[in-house]
Design a protein around this motif. Sequence first.
Motif, mmCIF file in Angstrom:
data_model
loop_
_atom_site.group_PDB
_atom_site.id
_atom_site.type_symbol
_atom_site.label_atom_id
_atom_site.label_comp_id
_atom_site.label_asym_id
_atom_site.label_seq_id
_atom_site.Cartn_x
_atom_site.Cartn_y
_atom_site.Cartn_z
ATOM 1 N N LEU A 88 37.672 41.389 43.284
ATOM 2 C CA LEU A 88 37.185 42.368 42.318
ATOM 3 C C LEU A 88 37.965 42.213 41.028
ATOM 4 N N ARG A 89 37.276 42.266 39.902
ATOM 5 C CA ARG A 89 37.949 42.175 38.611
ATOM 6 C C ARG A 89 37.186 43.009 37.580
ATOM 7 N N ARG A 90 37.754 43.078 36.383
ATOM 8 C CA ARG A 90 37.150 43.821 35.291
ATOM 9 C C ARG A 90 36.288 42.893 34.434
ATOM 10 N N ALA A 91 35.083 43.346 34.090
ATOM 11 C CA ALA A 91 34.241 42.625 33.151
ATOM 12 C C ALA A 91 34.725 42.924 31.726
ATOM 13 N N PRO A 92 34.271 42.177 30.717
ATOM 14 C CA PRO A 92 34.705 42.429 29.333
ATOM 15 C C PRO A 92 34.476 43.859 28.859
ATOM 16 N N ASN A 93 33.449 44.530 29.387
ATOM 17 C CA ASN A 93 33.188 45.919 28.979
ATOM 18 C C ASN A 93 33.899 46.928 29.881
ATOM 19 N N SER A 94 34.841 46.443 30.713
ATOM 20 C CA SER A 94 35.667 47.255 31.629
ATOM 21 C C SER A 94 34.953 47.663 32.907
ATOM 22 N N ASP A 95 33.696 47.258 33.116
ATOM 23 C CA ASP A 95 33.040 47.508 34.400
ATOM 24 C C ASP A 95 33.749 46.724 35.501
ATOM 25 N N TRP A 96 33.641 47.236 36.732
ATOM 26 C CA TRP A 96 34.101 46.476 37.890
ATOM 27 C C TRP A 96 33.075 45.381 38.165
ATOM 28 N N PHE A 97 33.561 44.192 38.445
ATOM 29 C CA PHE A 97 32.635 43.070 38.546
ATOM 30 C C PHE A 97 33.112 42.084 39.609
ATOM 31 N N SER A 98 32.149 41.465 40.296
ATOM 32 C CA SER A 98 32.442 40.377 41.228
ATOM 33 C C SER A 98 31.179 39.554 41.410
ATOM 34 N N ARG A 99 31.329 38.378 41.924
ATOM 35 C CA ARG A 99 30.175 37.543 42.221
ATOM 36 C C ARG A 99 30.444 36.779 43.506
ATOM 37 N N LYS A 100 29.382 36.436 44.188
ATOM 38 C CA LYS A 100 29.507 35.717 45.457
ATOM 39 C C LYS A 100 28.501 34.568 45.450
ATOM 40 N N ALA A 101 29.017 33.354 45.567
ATOM 41 C CA ALA A 101 28.153 32.176 45.575
ATOM 42 C C ALA A 101 27.401 32.080 46.897
ATOM 43 N N ILE A 102 26.150 31.682 46.817
ATOM 44 C CA ILE A 102 25.356 31.466 48.025
ATOM 45 C C ILE A 102 25.616 30.038 48.495
ATOM 46 N N ARG A 134 25.535 39.175 42.406
ATOM 47 C CA ARG A 134 26.514 39.794 41.512
ATOM 48 C C ARG A 134 26.679 41.272 41.837
ATOM 49 N N PHE A 135 27.935 41.703 41.766
ATOM 50 C CA PHE A 135 28.320 43.095 42.032
ATOM 51 C C PHE A 135 28.823 43.695 40.728
ATOM 52 N N ARG A 136 28.318 44.878 40.366
ATOM 53 C CA ARG A 136 28.796 45.548 39.151
ATOM 54 C C ARG A 136 28.759 47.057 39.376
ATOM 55 N N LEU A 155 32.670 47.380 47.065
ATOM 56 C CA LEU A 155 32.628 45.914 47.086
ATOM 57 C C LEU A 155 32.663 45.398 48.522
ATOM 58 N N ARG A 156 33.477 46.033 49.352
ATOM 59 C CA ARG A 156 33.574 45.611 50.752
ATOM 60 C C ARG A 156 32.229 45.764 51.457
ATOM 61 N N ASP A 157 31.566 46.894 51.211
ATOM 62 C CA ASP A 157 30.248 47.106 51.818
ATOM 63 C C ASP A 157 29.231 46.090 51.298
ATOM 64 N N TRP A 158 29.247 45.860 49.988
ATOM 65 C CA TRP A 158 28.329 44.894 49.380
ATOM 66 C C TRP A 158 28.581 43.493 49.930
ATOM 67 N N ASP A 159 29.849 43.127 50.025
ATOM 68 C CA ASP A 159 30.189 41.794 50.514
ATOM 69 C C ASP A 159 29.753 41.615 51.970
ATOM 70 N N ALA A 160 29.921 42.689 52.772
ATOM 71 C CA ALA A 160 29.498 42.611 54.167
ATOM 72 C C ALA A 160 27.990 42.408 54.272
ATOM 73 N N GLU A 161 27.244 43.065 53.375
ATOM 74 C CA GLU A 161 25.790 42.921 53.402
ATOM 75 C C GLU A 161 25.379 41.484 53.060
ATOM 76 N N ILE A 162 25.965 40.917 51.999
ATOM 77 C CA ILE A 162 25.610 39.554 51.596
ATOM 78 C C ILE A 162 26.028 38.557 52.668
ATOM 79 N N SER A 163 27.233 38.740 53.227
ATOM 80 C CA SER A 163 27.696 37.847 54.289
ATOM 81 C C SER A 163 26.801 37.932 55.510
#
Length: 563
Positions: A8-22, A41-43, A57-65
Amino acid sequence: MGIPMTGLRRAPNSDWFSRKAIPEDVREAYRLAHGVGREERFRRPGSLPQARAVAELRDWDAEISGRIDALRAAREGRGRDLTKREAHALAGDWYGWFIAQHEDEPGEPEGWEVHAERITDAYARFAPVNNDRPAADQGWTTKPAVRRHVRAVVSQITDAQRFLAERGEVLTDAADALFLDVLEEEAIAAFALLVRRAGGDYGRDRRPGRFPTAAPQGAHIPVAGGPQEPAKGTAKMAGMDCRKLFAAWVKERRPAPSTVNRWRSVFDALDKAHGERDAGTITEADARAWADTLVTPERSPKVANEVWLRAASVVFGWAAKRKTVITNPFAGITIAAPRSTPKLREREFREDEWSVILRASLADAARPVKPGPKRSQHKALARRWVPWLCAYTGARPGEVTQLRGEDVKQHRQGFWYIRITPEAGTVKGGAAREVPLHPHVIAQGFLAFVEEAGPGPLFYDPQAAAKVPAIDDPTKPSRPPWVMARQKLGEWVRDLGITDKGISPNHAWRHTFKQRAARAGIEKRIRDAFCGHAPATVGDRYEQPTLEDLAKAVGQFPRYDLE
């Protein structure tokens, strides 16, 4: 092949952001199934607390995984098939899992109504001309394109993939389709229950009784006299007493501090009644015997049902879903309640009551502030301004005691307003709103006070709040300072002689505001917008008033005349 957790990291506009490659080996299958080819992408808004963002993010990541693993399993023939009974049993597990996540804080009813409408809308997209109400027995609803679309919507709004991933379930394509078809009906039932819960109805839910179980559950054998001990081999030891079970629930579910503080005494009492036994050994007979002791001269059947038994059932239900205990011994247990007591008065302040409070606020402000812990400057300022702000805005008292200087703003049209936002504390439903200030509040010098106070909390000392030592116990959260300010204000109102138990010393301002606004001819949607009440119908959501609309209406609201 493992699927690593994303960061998890901050986007330029301070939103929480992450991405997961398929992964490349499932990329094409993922694109066909979910419409995304290379990455997900997670935002989330930057105002979201970090702990909440990490949890989401953990819930989102579990869903994608889970999606990725399911595609690999289908390709390799690893997924399992389901019988119709197994599909209904799995849907029953989902029902309990989903309700447990949302029942404590269900939000507003219309949010769940919108979820249910999305299923109807999914059918409507394919409905023939002149088919206003698509029905399940019409042939067009079984066409492959319709089924694929409806299943995709059901999967999304039910978090079905995350549910399956958390349980390690990998289904074949056919089993997944069967599960989602069964889940469609259960989703509608779950949303309907959450509409009830959001409206304050916590009556017994009979739907879980219709689900088949995957395997028979152990039965407890009663023993005459005293707490019941389970028969050998039928109990699953939880490895913790009731207090610790509650602490585990708090740590995972992260409920509101007010819920934790209200429910903690329930589990203290459970441990005391059962000699700090392992939570897994408490039987239904134990639960019923304990329930019989809950009604006292100080505790009504209503409180026993809605707080004590509900708390026990929610936490043990959560533990049962996670296989920490075999079953929820409190499921369905209620106490027969007599007819409700007659209503003796309306919940708004009478003129003799609001005039006493508002006069006292002016008199209190005229007295010099004495040093010492009993009469701080912020406490005096809360007495001076919070009653007036509540009286003229219809805001919840806690929404006002958490106000900051930066939340008082001037509109480009010239009028002043306050922004009630979860960034400052707690807002029911988590949605910010803006409310114009009444000219009478401004005439009393409120803007000069805000300018002198500057940014930061107006009605509590943030430095004093920061000095409160942290307690390393999830079941004993510290009370937010704006909550303590609200409570002190309520005690002050009671000390003024407003002692009628038929009204709340703080919350009655909301009832007073709405009644006075209605008598002044202010339309209902405007009154609701001031108070942050959700629109009553789906159609009303299309007619939400703007801040400018509220500013026009505020001139209609009558002044509180103390002369």
